[in-house]
Design an enzyme around this catalytic site. Sequence first.
Site, PDB file in Angstrom:
ATOM      1  N   THR A 224     -33.074  23.343  87.210  1.00  0.00           N
ATOM      2  CA  THR A 224     -33.868  22.307  86.538  1.00  0.00           C
ATOM      3  C   THR A 224     -33.165  20.954  86.573  1.00  0.00           C
ATOM      4  OG1 THR A 224     -32.883  23.215  84.547  1.00  0.00           O
ATOM      5  CG2 THR A 224     -35.185  23.744  84.935  1.00  0.00           C
TER       6      THR A 224
ATOM      7  N   SER B 104     -16.369  26.267  89.870  1.00  0.00           N
ATOM      8  CA  SER B 104     -14.967  25.944  90.160  1.00  0.00           C
ATOM      9  C   SER B 104     -14.888  24.549  90.792  1.00  0.00           C
ATOM     10  CB  SER B 104     -14.360  26.984  91.100  1.00  0.00           C
ATOM     11  OG  SER B 104     -15.078  27.033  92.308  1.00  0.00           O
ATOM     12  N   SER B 105     -15.897  24.155  91.545  1.00  0.00           N
ATOM     13  CA  SER B 105     -15.816  22.839  92.193  1.00  0.00           C
ATOM     14  C   SER B 105     -15.920  21.714  91.166  1.00  0.00           C
ATOM     15  CB  SER B 105     -16.867  22.696  93.286  1.00  0.00           C
ATOM     16  OG  SER B 105     -18.129  23.015  92.792  1.00  0.00           O
TER      17      SER B 105
ATOM     18  N   GLU C   2     -19.719  15.789  95.817  1.00  0.00           N
ATOM     19  CA  GLU C   2     -20.354  16.970  96.435  1.00  0.00           C
ATOM     20  C   GLU C   2     -21.392  16.542  97.475  1.00  0.00           C
ATOM     21  OE1 GLU C   2     -20.517  20.531  95.016  1.00  0.00           O
ATOM     22  OE2 GLU C   2     -19.345  20.198  93.207  1.00  0.00           O
TER      23      GLU C   2
ATOM     24  N   ASP D 172     -23.207  20.837  86.255  1.00  0.00           N
ATOM     25  CA  ASP D 172     -21.870  21.430  86.253  1.00  0.00           C
ATOM     26  C   ASP D 172     -20.826  20.418  85.807  1.00  0.00           C
ATOM     27  OD1 ASP D 172     -23.428  23.340  87.404  1.00  0.00           O
ATOM     28  OD2 ASP D 172     -22.550  23.165  89.405  1.00  0.00           O
TER      29      ASP D 172
ATOM     30  N   TYR E 276     -29.737  25.979  99.015  1.00  0.00           N
ATOM     31  CA  TYR E 276     -29.837  25.134  97.818  1.00  0.00           C
ATOM     32  C   TYR E 276     -30.580  23.837  98.149  1.00  0.00           C
ATOM     33  CZ  TYR E 276     -28.299  22.558  93.684  1.00  0.00           C
ATOM     34  OH  TYR E 276     -28.269  21.835  92.524  1.00  0.00           O
TER      35      TYR E 276
HETATM   36  C1  GLA Z   1     -25.361  24.639  91.076  1.00  0.00           C
HETATM   37  C2  GLA Z   1     -25.480  23.113  91.067  1.00  0.00           C
HETATM   38  C3  GLA Z   1     -26.087  22.620  89.759  1.00  0.00           C
HETATM   39  C4  GLA Z   1     -27.375  23.372  89.414  1.00  0.00           C
HETATM   40  C5  GLA Z   1     -27.194  24.879  89.559  1.00  0.00           C
HETATM   41  C6  GLA Z   1     -28.483  25.623  89.404  1.00  0.00           C
HETATM   42  O1  GLA Z   1     -24.439  25.054  90.121  1.00  0.00           O
HETATM   43  O2  GLA Z   1     -24.216  22.516  91.253  1.00  0.00           O
HETATM   44  O3  GLA Z   1     -26.286  21.216  89.826  1.00  0.00           O
HETATM   45  O4  GLA Z   1     -28.433  22.890  90.181  1.00  0.00           O
HETATM   46  O5  GLA Z   1     -26.629  25.226  90.810  1.00  0.00           O
HETATM   47  O6  GLA Z   1     -28.974  25.504  88.124  1.00  0.00           O
END
Ligand code: GLA
Length: 382
Positions: free
Chosen positions: A39, A130-131, A163, A175, A224
């Site tokens: 989301t 971890s990143s 990233e 994250d 992704y």
């Molecule tokens: C990864 C991405 C986040 C998010 C999740 C899924 O962790 O880094 O930004 O989109 O996937 O919720």
Amino acid sequence: MPTLLSHDELLTHFAATFGRRATLIARAPGRVNMIGEHTDYNDGFVLPAAIERETRIAAAPRSNGRVRLVAYDLKRETTFALDDIRPTAEEPWSNYVCGVAAGLLAGGYAVQGLDALMQGDVPIAAGLSSSAAVEMAALQAFSAAGGFTVPLDQAARIGQKAEHLFVGTNCGLMDQLASALGRPDHVLLIDCRDLSYRPVPTPAGATILIADTAVRRQLTSSAYNERRSQCEAAAQALGVPALRDATLAMLEQADLPEVVAWRARHIITENVRVLATEAALRTGDLAAAGALMDASHASLRDLYEVSSAELDAMVELLRSQPGCFGARLTGAGFGGCAVALMANDSVRAAIPTVAAAYRSRTGLTPALYPTRAAAGASFVLL
Ligand code: GLA
């Protein structure tokens, strides 16, 4: 599972590696997302917590504008010049740090060269960020060494840009925000449109249990990025700035390709589930929170198609335990970890039972461990 060195051990290794003493230690945690998956890049809502696993960087400034970076766990090292930072294919692990340095410089911050030793216990490619932990720890190290402060939302954006530009994953902001903003014993309801957030106390009667399937994510960036493009196509077709603004009624009236409609349905319903989970946690309705987690997993499996046989098996086993309120995959999916909300007094019995059943079903040895919600990134000067 990686283990974390003590501060003393880290400092001893720093001195042995660089022949000088470290002047600071920076740290940043990984995260577990309770609900609100995929989301974030749709301007939506997420509910993550920082976890008790982190990346640490011991460092000392250098005056020659170069960063010498040693990754203790990977047994790798690299050096880069601050006036010539580019992504590297030879030492891909270092791109997170190079990208953060580049982002800070672009933001006008007085980044200094560093000797830096990195170590941590966030498992890699397990869906626990971890990143982001590396990015936010590096950002803390550069800001401690340079004597500047970066607002936390900008810090998260710099990590995200690292990233996008240095790693090639078009991730959202969850994250980095969770790693930067984490608060002990709280999950964070974050609105990824305006980056406002509200800490929500973790309920006293429940434990967050992380269950690592022992399958590492593969080819995540392409899958992704494809999901992200499908969401953008859906938003455009529905005539909204982002899927955050779409409703099921709009979706039902539109004529989207089937797969794109599935993706959109997941995002629209997931945003509703996140807000409902926040409400359930605030009122201590653990059964309701768990049911929402279960529904989130089904949607990620069937509509967003980011689960895996191992994640489905793990989630099913977790749910079959007495005292499990709900369980779901956490993070991007395609492997990695599940998360369960469990009654405190059920956790101890559930861990060996689920581990044994998962092992006999898949032949893989999982790692199950409870976590408390932890504090966000920080540094100490020595
Ligand atoms: C990864 C991405 C986040 C998010 C999740 C899924 O962790 O880094 O930004 O989109 O996937 O919720």
